[in-house]
Design an enzyme around this catalytic site. Structure first.
Site, mmCIF file in Angstrom:
data_model
loop_
_atom_site.group_PDB
_atom_site.id
_atom_site.type_symbol
_atom_site.label_atom_id
_atom_site.label_comp_id
_atom_site.label_asym_id
_atom_site.label_seq_id
_atom_site.Cartn_x
_atom_site.Cartn_y
_atom_site.Cartn_z
ATOM 1 N N SER A 71 0.869 -1.180 0.000
ATOM 2 C CA SER A 71 0.000 0.000 0.000
ATOM 3 C C SER A 71 0.903 1.225 0.000
ATOM 4 O O SER A 71 2.048 1.157 0.447
ATOM 5 C CB SER A 71 -0.941 -0.012 1.210
ATOM 6 O OG SER A 71 -0.223 -0.195 2.412
ATOM 7 N N GLU A 122 1.292 5.498 0.655
ATOM 8 C CA GLU A 122 0.735 6.682 1.321
ATOM 9 C C GLU A 122 1.198 7.951 0.624
ATOM 10 O O GLU A 122 2.376 8.101 0.301
ATOM 11 C CB GLU A 122 1.182 6.679 2.787
ATOM 12 C CG GLU A 122 0.651 7.860 3.584
ATOM 13 C CD GLU A 122 0.931 7.715 5.077
ATOM 14 O OE1 GLU A 122 0.729 6.619 5.642
ATOM 15 O OE2 GLU A 122 1.365 8.716 5.671
ATOM 16 N N ALA A 148 -3.863 16.740 11.005
ATOM 17 C CA ALA A 148 -4.737 17.112 12.115
ATOM 18 C C ALA A 148 -4.492 18.577 12.458
ATOM 19 O O ALA A 148 -3.359 19.040 12.434
ATOM 20 C CB ALA A 148 -4.457 16.235 13.327
ATOM 21 N N ASP A 153 -2.016 14.378 16.271
ATOM 22 C CA ASP A 153 -1.186 14.998 17.304
ATOM 23 C C ASP A 153 -1.960 16.098 17.997
ATOM 24 O O ASP A 153 -2.755 16.804 17.375
ATOM 25 C CB ASP A 153 0.101 15.567 16.690
ATOM 26 C CG ASP A 153 1.087 14.454 16.389
ATOM 27 O OD1 ASP A 153 1.155 13.489 17.176
ATOM 28 O OD2 ASP A 153 1.780 14.549 15.357
ATOM 29 N N TYR A 160 3.272 1.526 16.967
ATOM 30 C CA TYR A 160 4.580 2.154 17.224
ATOM 31 C C TYR A 160 5.571 1.142 17.779
ATOM 32 O O TYR A 160 5.634 0.942 18.994
ATOM 33 C CB TYR A 160 4.385 3.328 18.191
ATOM 34 C CG TYR A 160 3.410 4.357 17.644
ATOM 35 C CD1 TYR A 160 3.855 5.417 16.875
ATOM 36 C CD2 TYR A 160 2.038 4.207 17.843
ATOM 37 C CE1 TYR A 160 2.965 6.324 16.323
ATOM 38 C CE2 TYR A 160 1.136 5.107 17.301
ATOM 39 C CZ TYR A 160 1.603 6.163 16.540
ATOM 40 O OH TYR A 160 0.710 7.053 15.992
ATOM 41 N N GLN A 192 16.286 16.219 6.932
ATOM 42 C CA GLN A 192 14.871 16.342 7.283
ATOM 43 C C GLN A 192 14.454 15.179 8.196
ATOM 44 O O GLN A 192 13.731 15.368 9.173
ATOM 45 C CB GLN A 192 14.077 16.302 5.985
ATOM 46 C CG GLN A 192 12.670 16.821 6.068
ATOM 47 C CD GLN A 192 12.047 16.781 4.672
ATOM 48 O OE1 GLN A 192 12.130 15.782 3.946
ATOM 49 N NE2 GLN A 192 11.429 17.879 4.273
ATOM 50 N N PHE A 243 12.559 14.930 11.988
ATOM 51 C CA PHE A 243 11.285 14.239 12.134
ATOM 52 C C PHE A 243 11.382 13.070 13.110
ATOM 53 O O PHE A 243 10.478 12.839 13.912
ATOM 54 C CB PHE A 243 10.830 13.763 10.750
ATOM 55 C CG PHE A 243 9.382 13.437 10.699
ATOM 56 C CD1 PHE A 243 8.424 14.405 11.005
ATOM 57 C CD2 PHE A 243 8.958 12.165 10.348
ATOM 58 C CE1 PHE A 243 7.080 14.101 10.969
ATOM 59 C CE2 PHE A 243 7.612 11.858 10.306
ATOM 60 C CZ PHE A 243 6.668 12.824 10.617
ATOM 61 N N HIS A 281 3.692 -1.185 3.790
ATOM 62 C CA HIS A 281 3.098 0.128 3.538
ATOM 63 C C HIS A 281 4.249 1.106 3.279
ATOM 64 O O HIS A 281 5.239 1.104 4.007
ATOM 65 C CB HIS A 281 2.295 0.575 4.771
ATOM 66 C CG HIS A 281 1.593 1.897 4.619
ATOM 67 N ND1 HIS A 281 0.396 2.025 3.920
ATOM 68 C CD2 HIS A 281 1.897 3.134 5.076
ATOM 69 C CE1 HIS A 281 0.015 3.295 3.965
ATOM 70 N NE2 HIS A 281 0.901 3.995 4.659
HETATM 71 P P1 FAD Z 1 -3.839 6.660 19.816
HETATM 72 O O1 FAD Z 1 -3.891 5.250 19.380
HETATM 73 O O2 FAD Z 1 -5.067 7.255 20.397
HETATM 74 O O3 FAD Z 1 -2.636 6.786 20.869
HETATM 75 C C1 FAD Z 1 -2.139 8.053 21.267
HETATM 76 C C2 FAD Z 1 -1.402 7.962 22.595
HETATM 77 O O4 FAD Z 1 -2.325 7.854 23.651
HETATM 78 C C3 FAD Z 1 -0.491 6.752 22.721
HETATM 79 O O5 FAD Z 1 0.623 7.153 23.453
HETATM 80 C C4 FAD Z 1 -1.334 5.774 23.508
HETATM 81 O O6 FAD Z 1 -0.565 4.819 24.200
HETATM 82 C C5 FAD Z 1 -2.065 6.709 24.435
HETATM 83 N N1 FAD Z 1 -3.379 6.222 24.891
HETATM 84 C C6 FAD Z 1 -4.324 5.602 24.165
HETATM 85 N N2 FAD Z 1 -5.427 5.363 24.887
HETATM 86 C C7 FAD Z 1 -5.168 5.855 26.124
HETATM 87 C C8 FAD Z 1 -5.928 5.933 27.332
HETATM 88 N N3 FAD Z 1 -7.155 5.454 27.420
HETATM 89 N N4 FAD Z 1 -5.351 6.536 28.395
HETATM 90 C C9 FAD Z 1 -4.109 7.053 28.331
HETATM 91 N N5 FAD Z 1 -3.348 6.995 27.205
HETATM 92 C C10 FAD Z 1 -3.870 6.410 26.120
HETATM 93 N N6 FAD Z 1 -1.258 12.291 11.959
HETATM 94 C C11 FAD Z 1 -2.007 13.191 11.282
HETATM 95 O O7 FAD Z 1 -2.293 14.270 11.789
HETATM 96 N N7 FAD Z 1 -2.502 12.913 10.047
HETATM 97 C C12 FAD Z 1 -2.263 11.747 9.420
HETATM 98 O O8 FAD Z 1 -2.733 11.545 8.289
HETATM 99 C C13 FAD Z 1 -1.475 10.763 10.102
HETATM 100 N N8 FAD Z 1 -1.223 9.565 9.536
HETATM 101 C C14 FAD Z 1 -0.503 8.616 10.245
HETATM 102 C C15 FAD Z 1 -0.329 7.350 9.682
HETATM 103 C C16 FAD Z 1 0.397 6.363 10.364
HETATM 104 C C17 FAD Z 1 0.543 4.993 9.729
HETATM 105 C C18 FAD Z 1 0.974 6.665 11.628
HETATM 106 C C19 FAD Z 1 1.803 5.648 12.335
HETATM 107 C C20 FAD Z 1 0.772 7.925 12.199
HETATM 108 C C21 FAD Z 1 0.041 8.910 11.537
HETATM 109 N N9 FAD Z 1 -0.210 10.171 12.096
HETATM 110 C C22 FAD Z 1 -0.976 11.081 11.401
HETATM 111 C C23 FAD Z 1 0.361 10.531 13.402
HETATM 112 C C24 FAD Z 1 -0.607 10.275 14.577
HETATM 113 O O9 FAD Z 1 -1.769 11.068 14.449
HETATM 114 C C25 FAD Z 1 0.122 10.624 15.866
HETATM 115 O O10 FAD Z 1 1.159 9.706 16.096
HETATM 116 C C26 FAD Z 1 -0.759 10.764 17.104
HETATM 117 O O11 FAD Z 1 0.002 11.402 18.121
HETATM 118 C C27 FAD Z 1 -1.264 9.451 17.675
HETATM 119 O O12 FAD Z 1 -2.244 8.912 16.894
HETATM 120 P P2 FAD Z 1 -2.786 7.416 17.185
HETATM 121 O O13 FAD Z 1 -3.881 7.173 16.227
HETATM 122 O O14 FAD Z 1 -1.671 6.462 17.217
HETATM 123 O O15 FAD Z 1 -3.379 7.646 18.665
#
Ligand code: FAD
Length: 290
Positions: A16, A18, A52, A110, A142, A209, A213, A263
């Site tokens: 896939s 991105e 975001a 984020d 992660y 870069q 990151f 991916h």
């Molecule tokens: P979550 O799965 O919600 O986790 C976030 C954090 O919260 C983790 O540390 C987790 O351990 C913790 N956590 C979860 N549940 C709880 C709870 N109940 N209590 C306390 N802590 C908790 N960002 C963008 O803005 N746009 C994108 O298009 C984008 N694409 C991405 C694609 C991939 C494949 C990846 C790996 C990341 C991408 N990101 C993107 C980045 C992502 O949005 C950030 O890493 C963000 O900080 C975490 O998103 P998540 O979905 O992993 O969050």
């Protein structure tokens, strides 16, 4: 299914790709030449990021629309929860479904600087999407632990929650320490996570870069990688060759370790991703009518 037979043709490998929404006409041209170049490799899906808190959903939507209207690719928008209310997310999901979108990459996003402790997480978005329609959902994982996680185990349990909420696969943050991915995959299996942990491969062309990151995302850059790019700051064409070599070495090991799904963070460029796919045995295919 067609996807299955394509995977068989490609030695069982699924890929896939991105992309991110372009912000200038030049970048749009680059994106589309890359999509056209990669399309014959028959990816399982191609995803389009959404920044975001950027407030520009339209850019993601318009790339998704165009992929759907002008190609045979499966288009998967990224959707973040952090900057939208539940009702808005529900409407977006409904609109996507009505427009034929079946695959979504579901993320928390984020947090904006200075924001309070979050109360909603990606698992909540997965549940919300599944309550709207039976989307195919990818979530983030992660191998080197998300920077906000209390510890590795808590982060793993969070991934399990996302899968239990209905996610179909996890795509990892990019990494260069293959061992850390393999250990993570083992820990996922041990935790009862039974979906593919798809490695996110970042072909490197700009190491400067990348250093910036990687620091923000808690990804380690091993010293061998630094050495590979040392002295190439002003030499993009050699960097390109070295970057391809680094990624090809990585996917060879992953492939030997049984990884079938990859991916690619293409950064809207086709060359390296195409070369890496080629070495994996993923070649342009014309699907037969059977
Ligand atoms: P979550 O799965 O919600 O986790 C976030 C954090 O919260 C983790 O540390 C987790 O351990 C913790 N956590 C979860 N549940 C709880 C709870 N109940 N209590 C306390 N802590 C908790 N960002 C963008 O803005 N746009 C994108 O298009 C984008 N694409 C991405 C694609 C991939 C494949 C990846 C790996 C990341 C991408 N990101 C993107 C980045 C992502 O949005 C950030 O890493 C963000 O900080 C975490 O998103 P998540 O979905 O992993 O969050």
């Amino acid at each position: 299914s067609l996807n299955q037979s394509l995977a068989e043709l490609n030695g069982g490998i699924n890929v896939s790709f991105e992309f991110f929404p372009p912000s200038t006409p030049e970048m749009e041209k680059l994106l589309w030449s890359s999509i056209r170049r990669l399309e014959p490799l028959n990816p399982k899906f191609v995803s389009v990021t959404y920044g975001a808190n950027s407030g520009v959903r339209d850019r993601t939507h318009s790339v998704i629309d165009r992929i759907q209207n002008e190609t045979n690719l499966v288009a998967a928008p990224h959707l973040t929860l952090v900057d939208a209310e539940e009702a808005e997310l529900r409407d977006l999901a409904k609109q996507y479904w009505e427009n034929g979108v079946r695959s979504i990459v579901a993320l928390r996003g984020d947090l904006p600087d200075g924001s309070l402790k979050p109360t909603r997480f990606a698992a909540d978005l997965v549940g919300l999407l599944k309550s709207v329609a039976d989307f195919d959902i990818s979530v983030a994982a992660y191998p080197e632990v998300h920077p906000e996680a209390a510890n590795a185990q808590a982060d793993l349990i969070n991934l399990k929650r996302k899968i239990d909420a209905g996610a179909n696969r996890a795509i990892t943050q990019f990494f260069f320490d293959v061992e850390s991915y393999l250990r993570f995959r083992d820990r996922c299996v041990a935790a009862g996570i039974d979906v593919e942990i798809v490695p996110g491969i970042l072909p490197v062309t700009n190491f400067t870069q990348l250093k910036r990151f990687a620091g923000m995302t808690n990804v380690s850059l091993p010293s061998w990688l630094h050495k590979q790019f040392d002295g190439l700051e002003d030499d993009p064409s050699t960097r390109q060759l070295v970057g391809a070599n680094v990624a090809i070495d990585m996917v060879k090991v992953l492939s030997r370790e049984g990884v079938k799904d990859f991916h690619f963070y293409t950064l809207n460029r086709a060359e390296l991703t195409y070369a890496i796919c080629h070495t994996l045995g993923v070649r342009p295919q014309v699907a037969s009518a059977s």
